[in-house]
Design a protein around this motif. Structure first.
Motif, PDB file in Angstrom:
ATOM      1  N   GLN A 213      -2.982 -27.210  17.555  1.00 42.24           N
ATOM      2  CA  GLN A 213      -4.306 -27.083  16.825  1.00 42.24           C
ATOM      3  C   GLN A 213      -4.048 -26.317  15.816  1.00 42.24           C
ATOM      4  N   LEU A 214      -4.800 -26.645  14.709  1.00 38.51           N
ATOM      5  CA  LEU A 214      -4.640 -25.616  13.547  1.00 38.51           C
ATOM      6  C   LEU A 214      -5.221 -24.186  14.004  1.00 38.51           C
ATOM      7  N   GLU A 215      -6.280 -23.880  14.690  1.00 37.16           N
ATOM      8  CA  GLU A 215      -6.716 -22.713  15.015  1.00 37.16           C
ATOM      9  C   GLU A 215      -5.639 -21.999  15.973  1.00 37.16           C
ATOM     10  N   ALA A 216      -5.127 -22.711  16.799  1.00 38.53           N
ATOM     11  CA  ALA A 216      -3.888 -21.964  17.375  1.00 38.53           C
ATOM     12  C   ALA A 216      -2.763 -21.741  16.809  1.00 38.53           C
ATOM     13  N   GLU A 217      -2.508 -22.338  15.692  1.00 37.27           N
ATOM     14  CA  GLU A 217      -1.448 -21.988  14.866  1.00 37.27           C
ATOM     15  C   GLU A 217      -1.821 -20.663  13.882  1.00 37.27           C
ATOM     16  N   GLY A 218      -3.276 -20.389  14.057  1.00 37.72           N
ATOM     17  CA  GLY A 218      -3.673 -19.311  12.946  1.00 37.72           C
ATOM     18  C   GLY A 218      -4.137 -20.025  11.615  1.00 37.72           C
ATOM     19  N   TRP A 219      -4.549 -20.981  11.674  1.00 35.22           N
ATOM     20  CA  TRP A 219      -4.930 -21.808  10.279  1.00 35.22           C
ATOM     21  C   TRP A 219      -6.555 -22.217  10.509  1.00 35.22           C
ATOM     22  N   LEU A 220      -7.314 -22.319   9.409  1.00 43.11           N
ATOM     23  CA  LEU A 220      -8.662 -22.788   9.714  1.00 43.11           C
ATOM     24  C   LEU A 220      -8.743 -23.811   8.262  1.00 43.11           C
ATOM     25  N   MET A 221      -9.470 -24.768   8.451  1.00 44.58           N
ATOM     26  CA  MET A 221      -9.785 -25.638   7.145  1.00 44.58           C
ATOM     27  C   MET A 221     -11.104 -24.776   6.855  1.00 44.58           C
ATOM     28  N   SER A 222     -11.264 -23.912   5.889  1.00 44.39           N
ATOM     29  CA  SER A 222     -12.525 -23.021   5.969  1.00 44.39           C
ATOM     30  C   SER A 222     -13.368 -23.691   4.927  1.00 44.39           C
ATOM     31  N   LYS A 223     -12.954 -24.535   4.030  1.00 40.75           N
ATOM     32  CA  LYS A 223     -13.632 -25.456   3.274  1.00 40.75           C
ATOM     33  C   LYS A 223     -13.331 -27.088   3.547  1.00 40.75           C
ATOM     34  N   PRO A 224     -14.136 -27.556   4.248  1.00 37.11           N
ATOM     35  CA  PRO A 224     -13.646 -28.854   4.722  1.00 37.11           C
ATOM     36  C   PRO A 224     -13.764 -29.843   3.317  1.00 37.11           C
ATOM     37  N   VAL A 225     -13.022 -30.766   3.179  1.00 38.85           N
ATOM     38  CA  VAL A 225     -13.298 -31.777   2.229  1.00 38.85           C
ATOM     39  C   VAL A 225     -14.091 -32.718   2.627  1.00 38.85           C
ATOM     40  N   PRO A 226     -15.293 -33.079   1.970  1.00 40.79           N
ATOM     41  CA  PRO A 226     -16.315 -33.919   2.587  1.00 40.79           C
ATOM     42  C   PRO A 226     -15.860 -35.296   2.821  1.00 40.79           C
ATOM     43  N   GLY A 227     -16.284 -35.733   4.069  1.00 46.66           N
ATOM     44  CA  GLY A 227     -15.919 -37.075   4.400  1.00 46.66           C
ATOM     45  C   GLY A 227     -14.706 -37.045   5.182  1.00 46.66           C
ATOM     46  N   PHE A 228     -14.028 -36.121   5.278  1.00 51.54           N
ATOM     47  CA  PHE A 228     -12.678 -36.266   5.866  1.00 51.54           C
ATOM     48  C   PHE A 228     -12.723 -35.259   7.315  1.00 51.54           C
ATOM     49  N   GLN A 229     -12.114 -35.987   8.284  1.00 54.58           N
ATOM     50  CA  GLN A 229     -12.111 -35.397   9.609  1.00 54.58           C
ATOM     51  C   GLN A 229     -10.590 -34.917  10.099  1.00 54.58           C
ATOM     52  N   LEU A 230     -10.256 -34.211  10.710  1.00 50.23           N
ATOM     53  CA  LEU A 230      -9.107 -33.829  11.283  1.00 50.23           C
ATOM     54  C   LEU A 230      -8.949 -35.081  12.455  1.00 50.23           C
ATOM     55  N   VAL A 231      -7.917 -35.794  12.460  1.00 54.34           N
ATOM     56  CA  VAL A 231      -7.664 -36.879  13.501  1.00 54.34           C
ATOM     57  C   VAL A 231      -6.505 -36.480  14.373  1.00 54.34           C
ATOM     58  N   SER A 232      -5.281 -35.601  13.795  1.00 51.46           N
ATOM     59  CA  SER A 232      -4.449 -35.054  14.613  1.00 51.46           C
ATOM     60  C   SER A 232      -3.716 -34.078  14.181  1.00 51.46           C
ATOM     61  N   CYS A 233      -3.046 -33.195  14.835  1.00 52.12           N
ATOM     62  CA  CYS A 233      -2.263 -31.962  14.411  1.00 52.12           C
ATOM     63  C   CYS A 233      -1.141 -31.948  15.449  1.00 52.12           C
ATOM     64  N   VAL A 234       0.091 -32.100  14.863  1.00 48.02           N
ATOM     65  CA  VAL A 234       1.337 -31.696  15.712  1.00 48.02           C
ATOM     66  C   VAL A 234       2.132 -30.865  15.078  1.00 48.02           C
ATOM     67  N   ARG A 235       3.124 -30.225  15.922  1.00 45.24           N
ATOM     68  CA  ARG A 235       4.470 -29.519  15.306  1.00 45.24           C
ATOM     69  C   ARG A 235       5.428 -30.541  15.782  1.00 45.24           C
ATOM     70  N   ARG A 236       6.273 -30.482  14.565  1.00 40.90           N
ATOM     71  CA  ARG A 236       7.200 -31.643  14.547  1.00 40.90           C
ATOM     72  C   ARG A 236       8.580 -31.139  13.779  1.00 40.90           C
ATOM     73  N   PRO A 237       9.490 -31.549  13.830  1.00 42.22           N
ATOM     74  CA  PRO A 237      10.767 -31.428  12.677  1.00 42.22           C
ATOM     75  C   PRO A 237      10.188 -32.189  11.454  1.00 42.22           C
ATOM     76  N   LEU A 238      10.801 -31.822  10.404  1.00 42.22           N
ATOM     77  CA  LEU A 238      10.192 -32.898   9.246  1.00 42.22           C
ATOM     78  C   LEU A 238      10.825 -33.934   9.112  1.00 42.22           C
ATOM     79  N   ASP A 239      12.252 -33.943   9.464  1.00 47.46           N
ATOM     80  CA  ASP A 239      12.837 -35.276   9.797  1.00 47.46           C
ATOM     81  C   ASP A 239      14.129 -35.132  10.364  1.00 47.46           C
ATOM     82  N   MET A 240      14.617 -36.324  10.904  1.00 47.28           N
ATOM     83  CA  MET A 240      15.759 -36.046  11.936  1.00 47.28           C
ATOM     84  C   MET A 240      17.060 -36.573  11.336  1.00 47.28           C
ATOM     85  N   GLY A 241      17.023 -37.409  10.198  1.00 48.23           N
ATOM     86  CA  GLY A 241      18.126 -38.034   9.805  1.00 48.23           C
ATOM     87  C   GLY A 241      19.060 -37.191   8.929  1.00 48.23           C
TER      88      GLY A 241
END
Lengths: 328, 211
Positions: free
Chosen positions: A222-250
């Motif tokens: 979660q963004l908060e757990a990672e120390g971040w906050l969307m303090s000024k949310p962009v109207p109409g947009f909702q957070l639908v997922s948050c993951v930690r991942r490698p950028l690419d594997m290839g």
């Protein structure tokens, strides 16, 4: 800034469709969207798709099968390095036959063309108005042309061609502010109601002896757990997922850089916000770039590097970058 | 460059500094002259860039013979062209003065230096603003895009040579960028699930760049 419109052709009909005040919103917008989604996920079809993104064209063959509860799909890219993607519900296997490389992932239900993102139609209609524009023939099929017109300037319009009989999307254009086509996905040929066997999909997903199999570790966070906050949310947009991942594997043998990827959606448009440790080797300078409808903003924030990518106007991508706040 | 284990040859160091964008004026001219005259310097130059390319993306792991063929072909074409190598008139940097970011045509070059171990980023701009002696063939070793315009106010006397060869006529803001591709693919894979355009070359269009 270079106007995106300078890069794409401007079909007169698109501009006219956006400008014409005479077009009335459809009365059963909810029903239309539901029908489109149902046709994309719950029916069986095969055909050839063509994508035009920022002046580059590529094609793919798709075979989609739904036997009620189970959804299977085979998608083969026809340009560049050979690549085949198999899907069984949320299990996705991507194969690079020349490199004998296989990527195993768990993904959300189908969200790609001809499906719309799996959001409720109510969410879509909060941010867009659905209008019926006309009727056209696409991929040998009769279709109804619809326009999802944004209710503000934070997002792009989309024009949809829905198969008259089934509602299946035959074409989907993302339009710039002046009505120009930024990117387009379309069937060039289509057969409905095919009956492939499930084994046809499942066998290549399992037979991976001799392949270099990669499973990118994707951790929900979660963004908060990672120390971040969307303090000024962009109207109409909702957070639908948050993951930690490698950028690419290839690429390469070293540990790929880890990023936190948060995906925001307005029901139709998606924006990814990547957060990672600033690395002067990789993060050279802040910049904004565009390909097709995808706008990217990269900026440094102290020890961190922020990358925003989304099928939204540049100003919206910048709002995401600006709205993100470090809490610790 | 720090990836050479043998004793530092001052000439090589200078070439390395040029690549990292740390030279200007006479020093840069000297390094360019070295590149023109010494085959081993050209080999080093090419190898360093190839290393950087491969580090950034497997897609860029091309056979050196291909670069050589490209360079030869470009030289032949250039030989047929009336190339004005005199410095172009200094362009007034109005676009920079009016906005905090510059309309940059050198995305490929700037990004190209990522991962090459350049110790200081400051020099990137200096590298782009190479002196007039920087012939078009020299730039072509870097690969993707030719720089046609630069509007940095601090460029001083070292004004960019406008390479008016055939390649320079193409749009210089369209770049292929492996680094940006990864974010785009990661976004599309997770957010929209699509591989749209994944088969074709992604053409990024740099809209603005900061410092």
């Amino acid at each position: 800034m270079l106007a995106p419109g300078a890069r794409a052709g401007q079909p007169a009909s698109a501009a006219a469709a956006l400008a014409a005040p005479a077009v009335a919103p459809v009365s059963d917008a909810d029903g239309w969207l539901h029908r489109i989604q149902q046709a994309a996920t719950g029916s069986s079809y095969q055909g050839t798709l063509t994508f035009n993104v920022g002046g580059s064209t590529s094609s793919a063959r798709v075979l989609h099968h739904c036997d009620g509860r189970q959804t299977y799909e085979r998608l083969e890219l026809l340009d560049g390095e050979s690549r085949v993607q198999y899907r069984h519900n949320e299990q996705v296997v991507t194969l690079w036959p020349s490199a004998r490389r296989a990527l195993l992932e768990t993904r959300d239900p189908v969200a790609q063309f001809p499906a719309l993102p799996a959001a409720s139609s109510a969410r879509v209609l909060e941010n867009y108005e659905l209008q019926k524009v006309g009727q056209e023939r696409v991929a040998g099929q009769d279709s109804d042309v619809l326009l999802l017109k944004p209710r503000d300037r934070l997002r792009f319009a989309q024009r949809l061609w829905a198969h008259r009989e089934t509602g299946l999307l035959l074409r989907n254009d993302v339009l710039g502010a002046a009505g120009e086509v930024l990117e387009s996905a379309a069937f060039v040929d289509l057969r409905l109601g095919t009956r492939p066997s499930a084994e046809q999909f499942l066998k290549p997903m399992k037979q991976l002896d001799g392949w270099r199999v990669q499973r990118p570790p994707v951790e929900r966070t979660q963004l908060e757990a990672e120390g971040w906050l969307m303090s000024k949310p962009v109207p109409g947009f909702q957070l639908v997922s948050c993951v930690r991942r490698p950028l690419d594997m290839g690429h390469g043998d070293g540990t790929p850089p880890q990023v936190i990827q948060s995906v925001f959606s307005d029901g139709l448009a998606q924006v990814s916000v990547f957060i990672e440790r600033y690395d002067p080797q990789r993060h050279v300078r802040p910049m904004g770039s565009v390909t097709g409808a995808s706008h990217t903003v990269m900026a440094r924030r102290g020890d961190w590097w922020i990358t925003v990518v989304g099928e939204v106007p540049m100003a919206t991508a910048q709002q995401f970058e600006a709205g993100l706040e470090r809490k610790r | 460059m720090s990836n050479r284990s043998d004793a530092p040859d001052p000439r090589r160091l200078r070439l390395s500094s040029l690549m990292d964008g740390e030279l200007s004026g006479d020093e840069a001219a000297d390094a360019c002259a070295l590149w023109r005259q010494a085959p081993d310097a050209r080999a080093d130059w090419h190898a360093w860039h190839l290393v950087g390319d491969v580090l950034r993306s497997d897609d860029l792991a091309l056979r050196p013979a291909r670069d050589e063929a490209f360079l030869q072909a470009l030289r032949l074409r250039l030989a047929d062209e009336p190339v004005p190598l005199a410095p172009a008139a200094l362009q007034e940097p109005q676009t920079v003065a009016s906005t905090p970011v510059s309309l940059a045509a050198h995305g490929a070059v700037a990004q190209g230096l990522a991962g090459r171990g350049a110790p200081r980023r400051r020099g990137l701009r200096g590298w782009v603003v190479a002196p007039a002696a920087l012939a078009a063939g020299f730039l072509a070793v870097v690969g993707v895009t030719l720089v046609t315009r630069h509007t940095a106010p601090e460029s001083g006397p070292a004004t960019l040579a406008r390479a008016e060869g055939p390649a320079a006529a193409a749009s210089a803001v369209l770049v292929r960028n492996a680094q940006l591709d990864r974010y785009l693919l990661a976004h599309r894979a997770l957010a929209s699930g699509t591989m749209a355009g994944a088969g074709a070359e992604q053409r990024m269009h740099i809209v603005f760049e900061g410092r």
